[in-house]
Design a protein around this motif. Structure first.
Motif, PDB file in Angstrom:
ATOM      1  N   PRO A  37       0.825  -1.217   0.000  1.00  0.00           N
ATOM      2  CA  PRO A  37       0.000   0.000   0.000  1.00  0.00           C
ATOM      3  C   PRO A  37       0.859   1.267   0.000  1.00  0.00           C
ATOM      4  CG  PRO A  37       0.245  -0.778   2.239  1.00  0.00           C
ATOM      5  CD  PRO A  37       1.010  -1.736   1.362  1.00  0.00           C
ATOM      6  N   TYR A  38       0.246   2.402  -0.339  1.00  0.00           N
ATOM      7  CA  TYR A  38       0.950   3.688  -0.240  1.00  0.00           C
ATOM      8  C   TYR A  38       0.701   4.344   1.122  1.00  0.00           C
ATOM      9  CZ  TYR A  38       1.738   3.969  -5.370  1.00  0.00           C
ATOM     10  OH  TYR A  38       2.133   3.763  -6.665  1.00  0.00           O
ATOM     11  N   GLY A  39      -0.451   4.075   1.707  1.00  0.00           N
ATOM     12  CA  GLY A  39      -0.922   4.831   2.871  1.00  0.00           C
ATOM     13  C   GLY A  39      -0.060   4.750   4.111  1.00  0.00           C
ATOM     14  N   GLY A 113      -9.253   7.547   7.095  1.00  0.00           N
ATOM     15  CA  GLY A 113      -8.367   7.259   5.972  1.00  0.00           C
ATOM     16  C   GLY A 113      -7.105   6.560   6.433  1.00  0.00           C
ATOM     17  N   THR A 114      -6.145   6.445   5.526  1.00  0.00           N
ATOM     18  CA  THR A 114      -4.863   5.847   5.902  1.00  0.00           C
ATOM     19  C   THR A 114      -4.078   6.849   6.737  1.00  0.00           C
ATOM     20  OG1 THR A 114      -3.700   6.781   4.013  1.00  0.00           O
ATOM     21  CG2 THR A 114      -4.747   4.627   3.688  1.00  0.00           C
ATOM     22  N   ARG A 115      -2.965   6.370   7.269  1.00  0.00           N
ATOM     23  CA  ARG A 115      -2.113   7.250   8.062  1.00  0.00           C
ATOM     24  C   ARG A 115      -1.599   8.417   7.206  1.00  0.00           C
ATOM     25  NH1 ARG A 115       0.429   3.302  11.022  1.00  0.00           N
ATOM     26  NH2 ARG A 115      -0.990   3.609  12.742  1.00  0.00           N
ATOM     27  N   ALA A 116      -1.191   8.138   5.948  1.00  0.00           N
ATOM     28  CA  ALA A 116      -0.658   9.201   5.080  1.00  0.00           C
ATOM     29  C   ALA A 116      -1.712  10.273   4.834  1.00  0.00           C
ATOM     30  CB  ALA A 116      -0.169   8.619   3.749  1.00  0.00           C
ATOM     31  N   THR A 117      -2.948   9.851   4.546  1.00  0.00           N
ATOM     32  CA  THR A 117      -4.018  10.811   4.264  1.00  0.00           C
ATOM     33  C   THR A 117      -4.325  11.659   5.495  1.00  0.00           C
ATOM     34  OG1 THR A 117      -4.994   9.298   2.663  1.00  0.00           O
ATOM     35  CG2 THR A 117      -6.448  10.995   3.553  1.00  0.00           C
ATOM     36  N   ILE A 118      -4.497  11.005   6.631  1.00  0.00           N
ATOM     37  CA  ILE A 118      -4.882  11.743   7.842  1.00  0.00           C
ATOM     38  C   ILE A 118      -3.749  12.658   8.308  1.00  0.00           C
ATOM     39  CG2 ILE A 118      -5.660  11.520  10.258  1.00  0.00           C
ATOM     40  CD1 ILE A 118      -7.784  10.788   8.047  1.00  0.00           C
ATOM     41  N   SER A 119      -2.510  12.160   8.303  1.00  0.00           N
ATOM     42  CA  SER A 119      -1.387  13.013   8.755  1.00  0.00           C
ATOM     43  C   SER A 119      -1.186  14.209   7.841  1.00  0.00           C
ATOM     44  CB  SER A 119      -0.050  12.273   8.768  1.00  0.00           C
ATOM     45  OG  SER A 119      -0.186  10.968   9.172  1.00  0.00           O
ATOM     46  N   SER A 120      -1.573  14.088   6.569  1.00  0.00           N
ATOM     47  CA  SER A 120      -1.365  15.211   5.651  1.00  0.00           C
ATOM     48  C   SER A 120      -2.205  16.423   6.066  1.00  0.00           C
ATOM     49  CB  SER A 120      -1.718  14.807   4.217  1.00  0.00           C
ATOM     50  OG  SER A 120      -3.129  14.763   4.052  1.00  0.00           O
ATOM     51  N   GLY A 121      -3.302  16.202   6.803  1.00  0.00           N
ATOM     52  CA  GLY A 121      -4.166  17.315   7.227  1.00  0.00           C
ATOM     53  C   GLY A 121      -4.853  18.018   6.062  1.00  0.00           C
ATOM     54  N   ILE A 122      -4.901  17.344   4.909  1.00  0.00           N
ATOM     55  CA  ILE A 122      -5.413  18.029   3.712  1.00  0.00           C
ATOM     56  C   ILE A 122      -6.906  18.371   3.811  1.00  0.00           C
ATOM     57  CG2 ILE A 122      -5.901  15.903   2.388  1.00  0.00           C
ATOM     58  CD1 ILE A 122      -4.545  17.818   0.038  1.00  0.00           C
ATOM     59  N   TYR A 123      -7.679  17.483   4.438  1.00  0.00           N
ATOM     60  CA  TYR A 123      -9.110  17.777   4.559  1.00  0.00           C
ATOM     61  C   TYR A 123      -9.331  19.040   5.406  1.00  0.00           C
ATOM     62  CZ  TYR A 123     -10.809  13.713   2.051  1.00  0.00           C
ATOM     63  OH  TYR A 123     -11.111  12.826   1.057  1.00  0.00           O
ATOM     64  N   GLN A 124      -8.602  19.128   6.523  1.00  0.00           N
ATOM     65  CA  GLN A 124      -8.714  20.316   7.367  1.00  0.00           C
ATOM     66  C   GLN A 124      -8.377  21.583   6.570  1.00  0.00           C
ATOM     67  OE1 GLN A 124      -7.628  17.410   8.393  1.00  0.00           O
ATOM     68  NE2 GLN A 124      -8.067  17.055  10.562  1.00  0.00           N
ATOM     69  N   ARG A 125      -7.261  21.541   5.840  1.00  0.00           N
ATOM     70  CA  ARG A 125      -6.826  22.723   5.087  1.00  0.00           C
ATOM     71  C   ARG A 125      -7.828  23.106   4.003  1.00  0.00           C
ATOM     72  NH1 ARG A 125      -2.032  20.187   5.050  1.00  0.00           N
ATOM     73  NH2 ARG A 125      -2.080  19.748   2.818  1.00  0.00           N
ATOM     74  N   ASN A 139      -9.362  10.541  11.617  1.00  0.00           N
ATOM     75  CA  ASN A 139      -8.801   9.403  12.347  1.00  0.00           C
ATOM     76  C   ASN A 139      -8.249   8.378  11.357  1.00  0.00           C
ATOM     77  OD1 ASN A 139      -8.055   8.012  14.646  1.00  0.00           O
ATOM     78  ND2 ASN A 139      -9.954   6.845  14.742  1.00  0.00           N
ATOM     79  N   ALA A 140      -6.986   8.006  11.569  1.00  0.00           N
ATOM     80  CA  ALA A 140      -6.367   7.002  10.693  1.00  0.00           C
ATOM     81  C   ALA A 140      -6.840   5.611  11.120  1.00  0.00           C
ATOM     82  CB  ALA A 140      -4.845   7.093  10.783  1.00  0.00           C
ATOM     83  N   CYS A 141      -7.269   4.811  10.166  1.00  0.00           N
ATOM     84  CA  CYS A 141      -7.799   3.471  10.453  1.00  0.00           C
ATOM     85  C   CYS A 141      -7.075   2.446   9.579  1.00  0.00           C
ATOM     86  CB  CYS A 141      -9.294   3.427  10.164  1.00  0.00           C
ATOM     87  SG  CYS A 141     -10.238   4.727  10.966  1.00  0.00           S
ATOM     88  N   PRO A 142      -5.776   2.233   9.830  1.00  0.00           N
ATOM     89  CA  PRO A 142      -4.985   1.406   8.906  1.00  0.00           C
ATOM     90  C   PRO A 142      -5.431  -0.047   8.840  1.00  0.00           C
ATOM     91  CG  PRO A 142      -3.601   2.466  10.594  1.00  0.00           C
ATOM     92  CD  PRO A 142      -5.010   2.740  10.966  1.00  0.00           C
ATOM     93  N   LEU A 143      -6.168  -0.531   9.819  1.00  0.00           N
ATOM     94  CA  LEU A 143      -6.552  -1.944   9.791  1.00  0.00           C
ATOM     95  C   LEU A 143      -7.684  -2.245   8.817  1.00  0.00           C
ATOM     96  CD1 LEU A 143      -6.270  -2.688  13.602  1.00  0.00           C
ATOM     97  CD2 LEU A 143      -4.874  -3.684  11.796  1.00  0.00           C
ATOM     98  N   LEU A 144      -8.425  -1.207   8.412  1.00  0.00           N
ATOM     99  CA  LEU A 144      -9.575  -1.486   7.555  1.00  0.00           C
ATOM    100  C   LEU A 144      -9.170  -2.003   6.172  1.00  0.00           C
ATOM    101  CD1 LEU A 144     -12.028   1.427   8.480  1.00  0.00           C
ATOM    102  CD2 LEU A 144     -11.616  -0.751   9.633  1.00  0.00           C
ATOM    103  N   VAL A 145      -8.048  -1.516   5.639  1.00  0.00           N
ATOM    104  CA  VAL A 145      -7.625  -1.983   4.306  1.00  0.00           C
ATOM    105  C   VAL A 145      -7.359  -3.496   4.299  1.00  0.00           C
ATOM    106  CG1 VAL A 145      -5.815  -1.839   2.541  1.00  0.00           C
ATOM    107  CG2 VAL A 145      -6.854   0.251   3.426  1.00  0.00           C
TER     108      VAL A 145
END
Lengths: 276, 276
Positions: A37-39, A113-125, A139-145
């Motif tokens: 995965p990329y996330g 989302g994944t850790r990469a998506t959530i840490s990016s903070g893009i939705y907030q911005r 909230n990052a939910c890496p186990l769902l994938v």
């Protein structure tokens, strides 16, 4: 052709949605299953992968590119637009933001989302840039994938893990929840049940397909360049039976995966003095 | 130096064990975090990655190579030995087989691992070659890796999933269980509880460290070539905070990860006619 890429197989949910909204257009897909995965990976690595993925699609004749992967959409869109300034590039974050803002009434939005998506903070911005009053909790939910890839869509373990993922968002009182990973729409029934009936789920696959359709309507110059064809061309960088099984799960029908001819040369340049 | 490579961070359990059995030898580790995991990928892809990983270690001065990754041990050992005929190459399957055969009394052995390891059937083949009377049952448990990487070592969800993984092996009456993935030793307490007290667990990390120690004792010509040094050099192809956190979990202490200078050029060679 309409080019779509993803870190793996999950982006096929977007292919399915584009086929539904834009029947008749030929789609070429690239799933980077050899490095999926990329996330869980760093922004730098995701950017370099995303550029290669886009190059693959353009080389094969794609005229527009859809970034199906949320992690790549979150961290690599800007780099892709810089690298390919003449290519219309769509990604999954902006249309999801638009939809979430349209449906929230309490102005409290959750994103998983994944850790990469959530840490990016893009939705907030992105949300703050449009409406600074809206509160956004991620909230990052890496186990769902891996759970989805195992086909554990309704198992009790999956229900429990989904519940745990949603707790930090529920206590914030969200009324809208963005499914910020290609895999999550397959868990919609469980997520809806655990989030509560009143929480509105935003499925980015639907939103990005609408955006592409609107763009083509408004830009006949690009629309004319697109070739026609019924069956999408689905390329992957690695092919296993498990990937084929997951592809069927995501497309809702049997589909042929083609192995892309990639050279995985991750050339390593030593830069320390040899000591051994 | 003693070179150790893995698909990611999990192989640090083997570094830890080698440091314990062979203190004073300098270790160089390469974790391919940019393409992790390997266990879901095809044998061809795993072989090409494993060769690159070994090249990295040799380039940096490794004199012997330990394949810490079970998926790579299962499918790539032969290719590595062909490619690097002068380098002693150790892998985790053979010493685990030796140990499992030494401890089983009922001659019924279970193996859990990634999909690549279990599908390879390598445990069945290796055990049958030594003692054809022994029955070997394998089960792929792909969810355990992400659970360990999330640090969910004792959560109820993990217990339930471990229990599910072991059911097909328990009904076969196994008395020995090989933990066929670098991540599983961290779940030892849960696995032991769910397998039953009488089932003997085989931890390949311990066995491969013993094998390397015995080899060095018997082969002073290689032993002399090894450099000394306290702290291992831990290289990774991608570096994130999450990888650093997992590394601490595996080493049992804080450890510095060094980003290897890799060029992830997965060169794509189109081989179809452009149609778009």
């Amino acid at each position: 052709m309409i080019g779509v890429f993803d870190s793996g197989i999950g982006g096929l949910t977007i292919v399915r949605e584009i086929l539904r909204k834009l029947p008749g257009y030929r789609i070429i897909y690239f799933g980077d299953t050899a490095r999926t995965p990329y996330g869980t990976k760093s922004p730098e690595t995701i950017i370099s992968y995303a550029i290669q993925d886009a190059e693959f699609l353009l080389e094969y004749g794609a005229k527009i590119i859809v970034v199906a992967c949320h992690s790549a959409s979150s961290v690599a869109t800007e780099a892709l637009r810089e690298r390919f300034p003449d290519v219309p590039i769509f990604e999954v974050v902006s249309p999801s933001v638009k939809k979430a803002l349209a449906v929230t009434t309490k102005k409290i939005i959750g994103v998983i989302g994944t850790r990469a998506t959530i840490s990016s903070g893009i939705y907030q911005r992105k949300i703050a840039a449009i409406d600074p009053e809206v509160k956004v909790y991620g909230n990052a939910c890496p186990l769902l994938v891996p759970l989805v890839e195992e086909g554990w869509l309704k198992k009790p373990e999956t229900r429990r893990i989904v519940k745990k993922c949603l707790i930090p968002l529920k206590i914030r009182g969200i009324d809208t929840l963005v499914l910020g990973c290609t895999h999550y729409p397959l868990l919609k029934p469980v997520i809806q049940a655990k989030a509560g009936r009143r929480v509105r789920l935003v499925d980015p696959a639907e939103e990005v397909a609408i955006e592409v359709a609107e763009f083509l309507k408004a830009n006949p110059r690009f629309e004319e360049k697109l070739s026609r064809g019924d069956e999408p061309l689905i390329y992957v960088s690695d092919l296993t039976e498990a990937f084929e099984r997951v592809a069927r799960l995501f497309m809702g029908r049997r589909i042929t995966l083609l192995k892309a001819d990639c050279e995985m040369s991750h050339i390593i340049k030593p830069h320390i003095t040899k000591t051994g």
